[in-house]
Design a protein around this motif. Structure first.
Motif, PDB file in Angstrom:
ATOM      1  N   ALA A   9      -9.977   4.496 -13.521  1.00 24.93           N
ATOM      2  CA  ALA A   9      -9.095   3.440 -13.026  1.00 24.93           C
ATOM      3  C   ALA A   9      -9.776   2.695 -11.883  1.00 24.93           C
ATOM      4  O   ALA A   9      -9.737   1.467 -11.807  1.00 24.93           O
ATOM      5  CB  ALA A   9      -7.776   4.040 -12.562  1.00 24.93           C
ATOM      6  N   ALA A  10     -10.408   3.450 -11.019  1.00 20.47           N
ATOM      7  CA  ALA A  10     -11.125   2.830  -9.904  1.00 20.47           C
ATOM      8  C   ALA A  10     -12.197   1.884 -10.441  1.00 20.47           C
ATOM      9  O   ALA A  10     -12.313   0.735 -10.007  1.00 20.47           O
ATOM     10  CB  ALA A  10     -11.755   3.908  -9.025  1.00 20.47           C
ATOM     11  N   GLN A  11     -12.932   2.394 -11.409  1.00 17.63           N
ATOM     12  CA  GLN A  11     -14.005   1.604 -12.009  1.00 17.63           C
ATOM     13  C   GLN A  11     -13.510   0.237 -12.488  1.00 17.63           C
ATOM     14  O   GLN A  11     -14.088  -0.791 -12.161  1.00 17.63           O
ATOM     15  CB  GLN A  11     -14.569   2.372 -13.220  1.00 17.63           C
ATOM     16  N   ARG A  18     -10.434   6.745  -3.466  1.00 18.40           N
ATOM     17  CA  ARG A  18      -9.763   6.966  -2.195  1.00 18.40           C
ATOM     18  C   ARG A  18      -8.646   5.971  -1.969  1.00 18.40           C
ATOM     19  O   ARG A  18      -7.538   6.323  -1.561  1.00 18.40           O
ATOM     20  CB  ARG A  18     -10.802   6.846  -1.064  1.00 18.40           C
ATOM     21  N   MET A  19      -8.927   4.699  -2.234  1.00 22.34           N
ATOM     22  CA  MET A  19      -7.940   3.657  -2.005  1.00 22.34           C
ATOM     23  C   MET A  19      -6.794   3.738  -3.010  1.00 22.34           C
ATOM     24  O   MET A  19      -5.653   3.413  -2.681  1.00 22.34           O
ATOM     25  CB  MET A  19      -8.604   2.290  -2.046  1.00 22.34           C
ATOM     26  N   LEU A  20      -7.080   4.173  -4.224  1.00 24.17           N
ATOM     27  CA  LEU A  20      -5.991   4.318  -5.192  1.00 24.17           C
ATOM     28  C   LEU A  20      -4.985   5.354  -4.695  1.00 24.17           C
ATOM     29  O   LEU A  20      -3.773   5.167  -4.825  1.00 24.17           O
ATOM     30  CB  LEU A  20      -6.546   4.703  -6.568  1.00 24.17           C
ATOM     31  N   ARG A  21      -5.503   6.416  -4.102  1.00 24.05           N
ATOM     32  CA  ARG A  21      -4.582   7.418  -3.555  1.00 24.05           C
ATOM     33  C   ARG A  21      -3.804   6.841  -2.382  1.00 24.05           C
ATOM     34  O   ARG A  21      -2.607   7.082  -2.222  1.00 24.05           O
ATOM     35  CB  ARG A  21      -5.378   8.652  -3.094  1.00 24.05           C
ATOM     36  N   TYR A  22      -4.499   6.052  -1.589  1.00 24.46           N
ATOM     37  CA  TYR A  22      -3.862   5.436  -0.421  1.00 24.46           C
ATOM     38  C   TYR A  22      -2.771   4.460  -0.849  1.00 24.46           C
ATOM     39  O   TYR A  22      -1.663   4.453  -0.310  1.00 24.46           O
ATOM     40  CB  TYR A  22      -4.938   4.714   0.386  1.00 24.46           C
ATOM     41  N   ILE A  23      -3.077   3.662  -1.841  1.00 25.18           N
ATOM     42  CA  ILE A  23      -2.106   2.699  -2.357  1.00 25.18           C
ATOM     43  C   ILE A  23      -0.895   3.426  -2.939  1.00 25.18           C
ATOM     44  O   ILE A  23       0.246   2.992  -2.798  1.00 25.18           O
ATOM     45  CB  ILE A  23      -2.762   1.804  -3.428  1.00 25.18           C
ATOM     46  N   GLU A  24      -1.164   4.549  -3.558  1.00 26.14           N
ATOM     47  CA  GLU A  24      -0.058   5.329  -4.087  1.00 26.14           C
ATOM     48  C   GLU A  24       0.829   5.821  -2.955  1.00 26.14           C
ATOM     49  O   GLU A  24       2.054   5.713  -3.026  1.00 26.14           O
ATOM     50  CB  GLU A  24      -0.586   6.533  -4.867  1.00 26.14           C
ATOM     51  N   ARG A  25       0.203   6.325  -1.894  1.00 24.83           N
ATOM     52  CA  ARG A  25       0.984   6.834  -0.776  1.00 24.83           C
ATOM     53  C   ARG A  25       1.819   5.715  -0.134  1.00 24.83           C
ATOM     54  O   ARG A  25       2.894   5.949   0.396  1.00 24.83           O
ATOM     55  CB  ARG A  25       0.081   7.491   0.266  1.00 24.83           C
ATOM     56  N   ARG A  50      -5.437  -4.767 -10.200  1.00 27.53           N
ATOM     57  CA  ARG A  50      -6.378  -5.888 -10.127  1.00 27.53           C
ATOM     58  C   ARG A  50      -5.735  -7.070  -9.430  1.00 27.53           C
ATOM     59  O   ARG A  50      -6.321  -7.721  -8.572  1.00 27.53           O
ATOM     60  CB  ARG A  50      -6.803  -6.309 -11.539  1.00 27.53           C
ATOM     61  N   THR A  51      -4.496  -7.340  -9.800  1.00 27.94           N
ATOM     62  CA  THR A  51      -3.800  -8.481  -9.207  1.00 27.94           C
ATOM     63  C   THR A  51      -3.564  -8.267  -7.720  1.00 27.94           C
ATOM     64  O   THR A  51      -3.679  -9.195  -6.921  1.00 27.94           O
ATOM     65  CB  THR A  51      -2.463  -8.694  -9.920  1.00 27.94           C
TER      66      THR A  51
END
Lengths: 121, 121
Positions: A9-11, A18-25, A50-51
């Motif tokens: 997903a990050a790719q 790291r940021m995906l986890r942060y965005i989730e939090r 992406r958006t």
DNA sequence: GGAACATTGACACGCATGTGTTAGGGTTGG
DNA sequence: CCAACCCTAACACATGCGTGTCAATGTTCC
């Protein structure tokens, strides 16, 4: 089965894991989890990520701003209070005499805060 | 003549003089100036400062949040983009088939960003 | 003219945001 | 079973916000 794992997903979204986890939090994009707890990102979520990236970049805003915008849509009293405060900048209505302006303003503010139903002292 | 000087304004609004300067720099409450450059706070501004304090306190928000709300009212494209992004959370419209959902979303996002007129690459 | 106030600018500090990295420990799949 | 992935927790660091304070300098007013 379907749904990308966090690295993939990050790719494809340009974020770091790291940021995906942060965005989730932060609550903005919350993927579902596999049975063993792995994050699984569906196509809509990838698109949203992406958006989101584009949104932050092109308007120079932060995740916190988007979070606040969400609060505004969900909390009508917050929205009303903030809007009311900002509108106090507006031009003085012609039918209000200059001497009455202050009390007019004060009343308006009081009405707004009361409408906002502040429970605090 | 009329208008309180910064220390008096601080006194009656509950802010510190330092914060009044800070709030001014953030653009939220900008007092006029005397001939020699002293800040002069009028009654409406004093009221606005008190209300601002109450607003931040009762909703646990920051000056930056109010500033962002102001941007939202002044920049329709920002507002449209953020609103659009947040609404992608909404329930899938019944008339859109599941398989079309992604492209629907994607189109919507593209329309929004185009409408937002991003000049960036 | 001197006390009491104003101005801007800077140093400083604590807390939050955004981001990377590493450590210790499960999960998956060939 | 082992490489390659995932998880959470934590240390770390830059940047920004909210705030105080201090320094150097100008203004007001008795």
């Amino acid at each position: 089965m379907d749904g990308l794992t966090i690295n993939d997903a990050a790719q494809t979204t340009g974020w770091s894991p790291r940021m995906l986890r942060y965005i989730e939090r932060s609550g903005l994009v919350v993927p579902r989890r596999s049975a063993s707890g792995y994050r699984l990102y569906g196509p809509e979520q990838l698109q949203r990520l992406r958006t989101l990236r584009e949104l932050l970049r092109s308007f120079q805003i932060g995740l916190g701003d988007v979070g606040f915008a969400r609060r505004l849509r969900r909390e009508p009293r917050l929205s009303a209070a903030v809007t009311g405060w900002l509108e106090a900048d507006a031009v003085r209505p012609a039918h209000v005499a200059a001497d009455d302006w202050l009390s007019f303003e004060q009343d308006k503010h009081e009405r707004l805060l009361v409408a906002a139903g502040r429970v605090n002292s």
